[in-house]
Design an enzyme around this catalytic site. Structure first.
Site, short mmCIF file in Angstrom:
data_model
loop_
_atom_site.label_atom_id
_atom_site.label_comp_id
_atom_site.label_asym_id
_atom_site.label_seq_id
_atom_site.Cartn_x
_atom_site.Cartn_y
_atom_site.Cartn_z
CB SER A 107 -0.91 0.00 1.23
OG SER A 107 -1.84 -1.05 1.16
CE LYS A 183 -5.49 -1.35 2.15
NZ LYS A 183 -4.25 -2.14 2.16
CE LYS A 252 2.14 2.29 4.80
NZ LYS A 252 1.35 2.13 3.56
#
Length: 303
Positions: A107, A183, A252
């Site tokens: 990711s 995502k 993050k």
């Protein structure tokens, strides 16, 4: 162990996998158990021992995986790790990449995915699919992951049978970068759900009802969801090992959401608040703590 033929009669491709972390290890195990030829690389070689015993091969450098495999999967911590594995001194870019594909389950920022893909294509002709996953370590173990992919349609179909050995669903969302953007949408929902479910669980506990029964009580109603059924019992019972995901990873991703939202003039007030709660959780519980420990932020202090 023989290679498994594809459904269309074509000989199965040689596969590679880079990164045997919380997600990569069980995903690779599923490939090996399905009978595929897999060459592995991990920064800590010891993690590969059980997979080698099951039939996998190991490489000492990423470029060796690229030399051995025609489809290279990887799942790494962040964009810096992806850059190092691809463009480092013995990275994927150092191998002949003609006709080969990288499928990146990491990711990372959509801009980083697009930049890395273009740079690698220019360096050695290797193709790229950004394919982040959702479903956590349990999904990786059980093969129930949802994979959202960006790349060329033909490339997606080429890798589909191998991805579906590790996942339940593979959805093509558009060109390179589209998987990463999808995502981020996923993480808006999951990150906010964790924060909201922590709030509901704490309310239940403080009000004197059995929070562990919330999933049963709310099943089938508008509040029901996979996060409700999975997260609330773990929060209420203090089950955080093995972690479903790290606080630092969720933070993050939510920080990346804020960055993309700024670039696209998209208001994300709920995701921004969830990010701040996870930032508090990182300070209080530690970067590597289970993301569900966000629940502990509201714990009453002992006198």
């Amino acid at each position: 162990m023989g290679a498994v033929d594809g459904a269309d009669g074509r000989k199965a491709e040689e596969l590679g996998y880079l990164g045997l972390g919380m997600m990569g290890l069980p995903m690779t195990r599923r490939l090996v158990n399905a009978g595929h030829h897999v060459t592995l690389w991990n920064r800590s070689p010891g993690k590969a021992a059980a997979l080698v015993e099951a039939g996998a091969k190991t490489a000492t450098q990423p470029r060796e995986v690229a030399a051995a495999a025609s489809i290279i999967f990887m799942c790494l911590t962040d964009a810096a790790a992806v850059e190092e594995v691809v463009f480092g001194s013995n990275g994927l870019a150092m191998a002949n990449g003609s006709g080969k594909l990288v499928v990146d389950f990491s990711s990372i920022h959509p801009d980083a995915a697009r930049a890395i893909a273009a740079r690698l294509k220019a360096a050695n002709g290797m193709g790229w699919i950004d394919a982040p996953v959702s479903g956590g370590t349990m999904g990786a173990e059980e093969g129930t992951l949802a994979v959202m992919a960006g790349g060329d349609a033909a490339d997606i179909e080429r890798v589909r049978p191998y991805v579906l050995a590790m996942a339940r669903r593979l959805t093509h969302m558009g060109p390179v970068g589209a998987g990463q953007t999808t995502k981020l949408c996923n993480q808006v929902i999951v990150g906010c759900a964790m924060a909201v479910l922590a709030e509901a669980t704490r309310l239940a506990v403080n009000a004197g009802i059995d929070a562990k029964r919330l999933p049963e009580a709310l099943a089938g109603g508008f509040a029901d969801s996979i996060p409700l059924q999975l997260f609330v019992p773990r929060m209420a019972q203090g089950i955080h090992s093995p972690p479903l995901g790290h606080i630092a990873t969720m933070l993050k991703d939510l920080d990346t959401v804020a960055d993309v939202a700024r670039d696209t003039s998209s208001p994300v007030p709920m995701a921004a608040l969830a990010a701040q709660l996870f930032r508090l959780a990182k300070s209080a519980r530690g970067a590597d703590a289970d993301a569900l420990e966000i629940y502990k932020l509201s714990a009453p202090q002992a006198n």
